[in-house]
Design an enzyme around this catalytic site. Structure first.
Site, short mmCIF file in Angstrom:
data_model
loop_
_atom_site.label_atom_id
_atom_site.label_comp_id
_atom_site.label_asym_id
_atom_site.label_seq_id
_atom_site.Cartn_x
_atom_site.Cartn_y
_atom_site.Cartn_z
N THR A 116 49.08 -3.65 63.82
CA THR A 116 49.64 -5.00 63.89
C THR A 116 51.03 -5.02 64.49
O THR A 116 51.78 -4.03 64.37
CB THR A 116 49.68 -5.60 62.47
OG1 THR A 116 50.44 -6.82 62.50
CG2 THR A 116 50.36 -4.66 61.47
N ASP A 117 51.41 -6.16 65.06
CA ASP A 117 52.79 -6.35 65.54
C ASP A 117 53.79 -6.28 64.39
O ASP A 117 54.98 -6.07 64.61
CB ASP A 117 52.91 -7.70 66.28
CG ASP A 117 52.47 -8.92 65.48
OD1 ASP A 117 52.07 -8.78 64.31
OD2 ASP A 117 52.51 -10.04 66.05
N GLU A 118 53.30 -6.46 63.15
CA GLU A 118 54.23 -6.49 62.01
C GLU A 118 54.90 -5.14 61.74
O GLU A 118 55.88 -5.07 61.00
CB GLU A 118 53.51 -6.99 60.74
CG GLU A 118 53.04 -8.42 60.86
CD GLU A 118 52.83 -9.09 59.52
OE1 GLU A 118 53.48 -8.70 58.54
OE2 GLU A 118 52.00 -10.00 59.45
N TYR A 141 52.62 -5.26 53.14
CA TYR A 141 51.48 -5.09 54.06
C TYR A 141 51.92 -4.32 55.30
O TYR A 141 51.29 -3.33 55.71
CB TYR A 141 50.93 -6.47 54.46
CG TYR A 141 50.08 -6.47 55.72
CD1 TYR A 141 48.82 -5.88 55.74
CD2 TYR A 141 50.56 -7.06 56.90
CE1 TYR A 141 48.06 -5.88 56.91
CE2 TYR A 141 49.80 -7.05 58.06
CZ TYR A 141 48.55 -6.46 58.06
OH TYR A 141 47.80 -6.45 59.20
N LYS A 145 50.69 -0.57 57.06
CA LYS A 145 50.13 -0.41 58.42
C LYS A 145 50.99 0.56 59.24
O LYS A 145 50.47 1.35 60.03
CB LYS A 145 50.04 -1.77 59.12
CG LYS A 145 49.11 -2.79 58.47
CD LYS A 145 47.65 -2.37 58.46
CE LYS A 145 47.01 -2.45 59.82
NZ LYS A 145 45.53 -2.21 59.74
N1 LIG Z 1 44.33 -11.26 61.12
C1 LIG Z 1 45.31 -10.98 61.97
O1 LIG Z 1 45.89 -11.90 62.55
C2 LIG Z 1 45.70 -9.54 62.26
C3 LIG Z 1 46.79 -9.31 63.09
C4 LIG Z 1 47.11 -7.99 63.40
C5 LIG Z 1 46.34 -6.95 62.91
N2 LIG Z 1 45.31 -7.20 62.08
C6 LIG Z 1 44.52 -6.06 61.60
O2 LIG Z 1 43.17 -6.27 62.01
C7 LIG Z 1 42.26 -5.72 61.04
C8 LIG Z 1 41.27 -6.79 60.63
O3 LIG Z 1 41.99 -7.90 60.09
P1 LIG Z 1 41.21 -9.19 59.55
O4 LIG Z 1 42.16 -10.32 59.60
O5 LIG Z 1 39.89 -9.29 60.18
O6 LIG Z 1 41.02 -8.77 58.02
P2 LIG Z 1 40.08 -9.41 56.88
O7 LIG Z 1 40.91 -9.41 55.64
O8 LIG Z 1 39.46 -10.68 57.33
O9 LIG Z 1 38.90 -8.32 56.75
C9 LIG Z 1 39.11 -7.05 56.24
C10 LIG Z 1 37.75 -6.42 56.01
O10 LIG Z 1 37.97 -5.08 55.49
C11 LIG Z 1 37.11 -4.89 54.37
N3 LIG Z 1 37.74 -3.93 53.46
C12 LIG Z 1 38.87 -4.09 52.74
N4 LIG Z 1 39.12 -3.00 52.01
C13 LIG Z 1 38.13 -2.10 52.30
C14 LIG Z 1 37.83 -0.78 51.88
N5 LIG Z 1 38.62 -0.12 50.98
N6 LIG Z 1 36.75 -0.16 52.40
C15 LIG Z 1 35.95 -0.79 53.30
N7 LIG Z 1 36.17 -2.06 53.70
C16 LIG Z 1 37.25 -2.70 53.22
C17 LIG Z 1 36.95 -6.26 53.75
O11 LIG Z 1 35.78 -6.36 52.95
C18 LIG Z 1 36.90 -7.15 54.99
O12 LIG Z 1 35.57 -7.29 55.46
C19 LIG Z 1 43.12 -5.18 59.91
O13 LIG Z 1 43.29 -3.79 60.09
C20 LIG Z 1 44.44 -5.91 60.09
O14 LIG Z 1 45.52 -5.14 59.58
C21 LIG Z 1 44.97 -8.47 61.74
#
Ligand SMILES: NC(=O)c1ccc[n+]([C@@H]2O[C@H](COP(=O)([O-])OP(=O)(O)OC[C@H]3O[C@@H](n4cnc5c(N)ncnc54)[C@H](O)[C@@H]3O)[C@@H](O)[C@H]2O)c1
Length: 302
Positions: A116-118, A141, A145
């Site tokens: 993430t950008d964070e 969080y 990451k």
């Molecule tokens: N949403 C954003 O805007 C954003 C921005 C930058 C990076 N990200 C990164 O992208 C990725 C996906 O983000 P998202 O928003 O789709 O997340 P989300 O919270 O919608 O989904 C996360 C998924 O991971 C699964 N999960 C959680 N813990 C787990 C574990 N211990 N074992 C197996 N599965 C597990 C959950 O059941 C869920 O299906 C993450 O790595 C997040 O850090 C997200």
């Protein structure tokens, strides 16, 4: 290619699963189905689904051994939850990342880790972070990451195993949990409830439609050059107040109100993605208004 996609039942993972299938890959999803994940997110999608925890080393190793590539997206993702209890974030985002990394290293399987950008913390108004800039995470969080990325870098130095990292900006789109800003605002707007923004609403985020992110991931999967760190950004920077106001306008005029700020709120996130765009031949296609309109229509149908 045979791809193991962790977190594929989540918001972004379920979009990436669709994209990889469209591109002809065979996809196995490994997901623990926490509150954020749902089988319904993959309804009608032809993946092999395995319910399991990324911290379960033997289960992860068995699945990694059967594929050509791992895309690691499973994570605890909601900043406000991480402020209340960081424990599940450290467990999944750091130990889970370590388990996946070691399984890929032992099996000599390629790994693409989604970050993430964070990790960079707040960006000054005229700054966009480059791939190799130092990290300064500003909330629980973000520090988990960043720690996962630290493992990847040290594993390369100590064991010679090299994984790829994809950092992206704030995504919005279908199947996002309503605890997240845009999905929550859209829901409230269609119900005619006021849209809450933290503080004065001045925090700036860069908004990428999840389908554009998924297309970018498809390009990263196909890429076989020397780049190891990829930035997927939209260059669509809006304050939270601007975003909530636009959603209110597009959905017929709900009120927008400022509420108490949350601790550790970073003023601005920004990634420089120019080099990645050239290397993988990608750029976002969905305009902000189109993406928001689609969400509003979908929310009205629910
Ligand atoms: N949403 C954003 O805007 C954003 C921005 C930058 C990076 N990200 C990164 O992208 C990725 C996906 O983000 P998202 O928003 O789709 O997340 P989300 O919270 O919608 O989904 C996360 C998924 O991971 C699964 N999960 C959680 N813990 C787990 C574990 N211990 N074992 C197996 N599965 C597990 C959950 O059941 C869920 O299906 C993450 O790595 C997040 O850090 C997200």
């Amino acid at each position: 290619m045979r791809v193991l996609l962790t977190g594929g039942a989540g918001f972004m993972g379920s979009a990436v699963a669709r994209q990889l299938l469209e591109e002809g890959h065979a996809v196995t999803v490994l997901d623990a189905l926490t509150y954020a994940g749902s089988r319904a997110h993959l309804s009608g999608v032809n993946v092999d689904f395995v319910e399991g925890d990324v911290c379960d080393a033997s289960r992860v190793a068995a699945r990694v051994a059967a594929v050509d590539l791992v895309v690691h997206m499973a994570a605890e993702t909601h900043v406000e939850r991480s402020l209340q209890d960081a424990a599940p974030f450290v467990r999944t985002n750091v130990e889970g990342a370590r388990v996946v990394l070691d399984a890929c290293r032992h099996a000599s399987v390629r790994l693409i880790h989604v970050s993430t950008d964070e990790v960079f913390g707040a960006a000054a108004p005229d700054v966009a972070f480059q791939e190799e800039d130092p990290h300064a995470p500003g909330n629980p969080y973000a520090v988990t990451k960043s720690a996962a990325e630290g493992l990847i870098r040290v594993w390369e130095r100590c064991y010679g195993y090299s994984a790829s990292i994809v950092r992206c900006v704030n995504n919005y789109g279908a199947r996002q949990h309503e605890e997240k800003a845009v999905a929550g605002w859209v829901r409230r707007a269609v119900l005619g409830h006021p849209l809450n923004v933290h503080g004065a609403g001045g925090a700036v985020r860069d908004w990428l439609h999840v389908e554009d992110f998924a297309r970018g991931m498809g390009r990263v999967v196909a890429y076989n050059g020397p780049r190891k760190v990829f930035h997927l950004a939209a260059q669509c920077h809006r304050t939270n107040l601007e975003m909530a106001t636009r959603i209110a306008e597009l959905s017929g005029g709900a009120a927008v109100r400022c509420v108490e700020d949350r601790p550790g709120q970073d003023a601005r996130y920004a990634l420089d993605d120019a080099a990645t765009r050239v290397d993988i031949g990608w750029q976002p296609q969905v305009s902000l208004d189109d993406g928001l309109r689609r969400l509003i229509v979908e929310a009205r149908l629910r």
